[in-house]
Write an enzyme that holds these catalytic residues in place. Structure first.
Site, short mmCIF file in Angstrom:
data_model
loop_
_atom_site.label_atom_id
_atom_site.label_comp_id
_atom_site.label_asym_id
_atom_site.label_seq_id
_atom_site.Cartn_x
_atom_site.Cartn_y
_atom_site.Cartn_z
N TYR A 43 -33.60 37.59 86.75
CA TYR A 43 -34.99 37.25 86.46
C TYR A 43 -35.82 38.36 85.84
CZ TYR A 43 -34.48 32.70 88.45
OH TYR A 43 -34.08 31.40 88.65
N GLY A 45 -36.99 40.71 83.04
CA GLY A 45 -36.89 40.66 81.59
C GLY A 45 -37.27 39.28 81.09
N GLY A 47 -37.16 35.49 80.18
CA GLY A 47 -36.50 34.31 80.74
C GLY A 47 -36.10 34.52 82.18
N HIS A 63 -42.65 36.99 90.23
CA HIS A 63 -43.51 37.36 89.10
C HIS A 63 -43.50 36.27 88.03
CE1 HIS A 63 -44.45 39.91 85.44
NE2 HIS A 63 -45.48 40.18 86.24
N ASP A 64 -42.31 35.76 87.70
CA ASP A 64 -42.22 34.66 86.73
C ASP A 64 -42.98 33.44 87.22
OD1 ASP A 64 -40.60 36.31 85.21
OD2 ASP A 64 -38.77 35.12 85.48
N ASP A 105 -48.96 41.12 88.00
CA ASP A 105 -48.29 42.40 87.74
C ASP A 105 -48.44 43.36 88.92
OD1 ASP A 105 -47.65 41.33 85.29
OD2 ASP A 105 -48.90 42.69 84.12
#
Length: 138
Positions: A43, A45, A47, A63-64, A105
């Protein structure tokens, strides 16, 4: 070593948000910020799919998911304001979208710091072919 150099060259032109996120990661982990996490696990980076490989990769998964809740701006391109106060990251925008991106973030950087003991170099430059399990829901 050559791979890290290539990643560094690719990130040299990055402005705004990714630089800010990298700075937060650096302050919370003492690492090279984004360079330490850019292609980590399934996960971290661009995509993401499959099952998070460890607690560090789970930070990226969360985070995604957080970015998926942001409305009104592009989380990957938005530049926000923040500061460091007594070792804490403080998001400073009045704009709700920019504040939300900063909070995503901030939480991820803290998560990386709290889970440094799970960071395993075998997951650096991890192949997405190893991330074929069904993805979890946010």
């Amino acid at each position: 070593m050559r791979t890290l150099w290539i990643v560094a060259v690719c990130l040299m032109g990055v402005e705004g948000h990714l630089t800010q996120f990298g700075d937060m990661i650096n302050k919370k982990t003492g690492t090279f910020g984004l360079l330490s996490y850019v292609y980590y696990g399934c996960y971290c980076g661009l995509g993401g799919k499959g099952k998070p490989q460890d607690a560090t990769d789970r930070c990226c998964f969360v985070h995604d998911c957080c970015y998926g809740t942001v409305n009104g701006c592009d989380p990957k391109l938005s530049t926000y304001s923040y500061s460091f106060q007594n070792g804490d990251i403080v998001c400073g925008d009045d704009d709700p979208c920019l504040r939300a991106v900063c909070e995503c973030d901030r939480v991820a950087a803290i998560c990386f710091g709290e889970n440094m003991n799970t960071y395993d170099t075998k997951y650096m430059l991890h192949s997405l072919f190893d991330c074929m399990e069904e993805s979890e829901k946010c």
